[in-house]
Enzyme design. Sequence first.
Site, short mmCIF file in Angstrom:
data_model
loop_
_atom_site.label_atom_id
_atom_site.label_comp_id
_atom_site.label_asym_id
_atom_site.label_seq_id
_atom_site.Cartn_x
_atom_site.Cartn_y
_atom_site.Cartn_z
CG HIS A 144 6.97 -0.92 4.26
ND1 HIS A 144 6.61 -0.32 3.07
CD2 HIS A 144 5.93 -1.73 4.61
CE1 HIS A 144 5.40 -0.75 2.72
NE2 HIS A 144 4.98 -1.61 3.64
CD GLU B 149 -2.94 -1.05 2.31
OE1 GLU B 149 -2.64 -0.37 3.32
OE2 GLU B 149 -3.92 -1.82 2.26
P1 AMP Z 1 2.00 -2.35 3.09
O1 AMP Z 1 0.62 -2.84 2.83
O2 AMP Z 1 3.01 -3.46 3.16
O3 AMP Z 1 2.40 -1.26 2.13
O4 AMP Z 1 1.98 -1.76 4.56
C1 AMP Z 1 1.81 -0.42 4.87
C2 AMP Z 1 1.67 -0.34 6.37
O5 AMP Z 1 1.82 1.02 6.75
C3 AMP Z 1 0.30 -0.80 6.89
O6 AMP Z 1 0.49 -1.88 7.81
C4 AMP Z 1 -0.26 0.45 7.57
O7 AMP Z 1 -1.00 0.16 8.73
C5 AMP Z 1 1.00 1.24 7.87
N1 AMP Z 1 0.83 2.67 8.01
C6 AMP Z 1 0.10 3.50 7.21
N2 AMP Z 1 0.20 4.77 7.63
C7 AMP Z 1 1.00 4.77 8.72
C8 AMP Z 1 1.48 5.76 9.61
N3 AMP Z 1 1.16 7.06 9.46
N4 AMP Z 1 2.28 5.39 10.64
C9 AMP Z 1 2.61 4.09 10.80
N5 AMP Z 1 2.20 3.11 9.99
C10 AMP Z 1 1.40 3.42 8.97
#
Ligand code: AMP
Length: 112
Positions: free
Chosen positions: A98, A93
Amino acid sequence: MSGCLFCKIISKEIPAEIVYEDEDVLAFKDIKPAAPIHILIVPKRHIPTIIDVDDNILIGKIHRIAVEIAEKNNIASSGFRIVCNCNRHGGQEVYHLHFHLIGGRVMNWPPG
Ligand code: AMP
Ligand code: ZN
């Protein structure tokens, strides 16, 4: 990179619960934890996906830091998962590389 959420967390424009920081790497708590321990470990340099990685030493360093964070949070012996989602089918997302460090509960396999 302007417009990137994790670059804004790295530059402290957007707050996060930071658990580790050095010159190359930042780790902070996931805002929507999927488990009791859910930490995101990111390179400070903007790299969109794991496909774009050009620095294997950096990836090794991130994995070592993940293990250190797991040990610090007492989930090393019980176990944990390190996840890197890539592109649409992988469920990515945020397009800033990460690694999710997830632990503190039993996890299922295969993932949904
Ligand atoms: P991915 O689907 O691998 O791209 O994971 C993105 C992650 O970022 C998800 O687990 C979200 O909950 C997390 N996330 C989104 N916005 C934030 C934020 N402002 N601070 C910390 N984590 C976040
Ligand atoms: Zn970024």
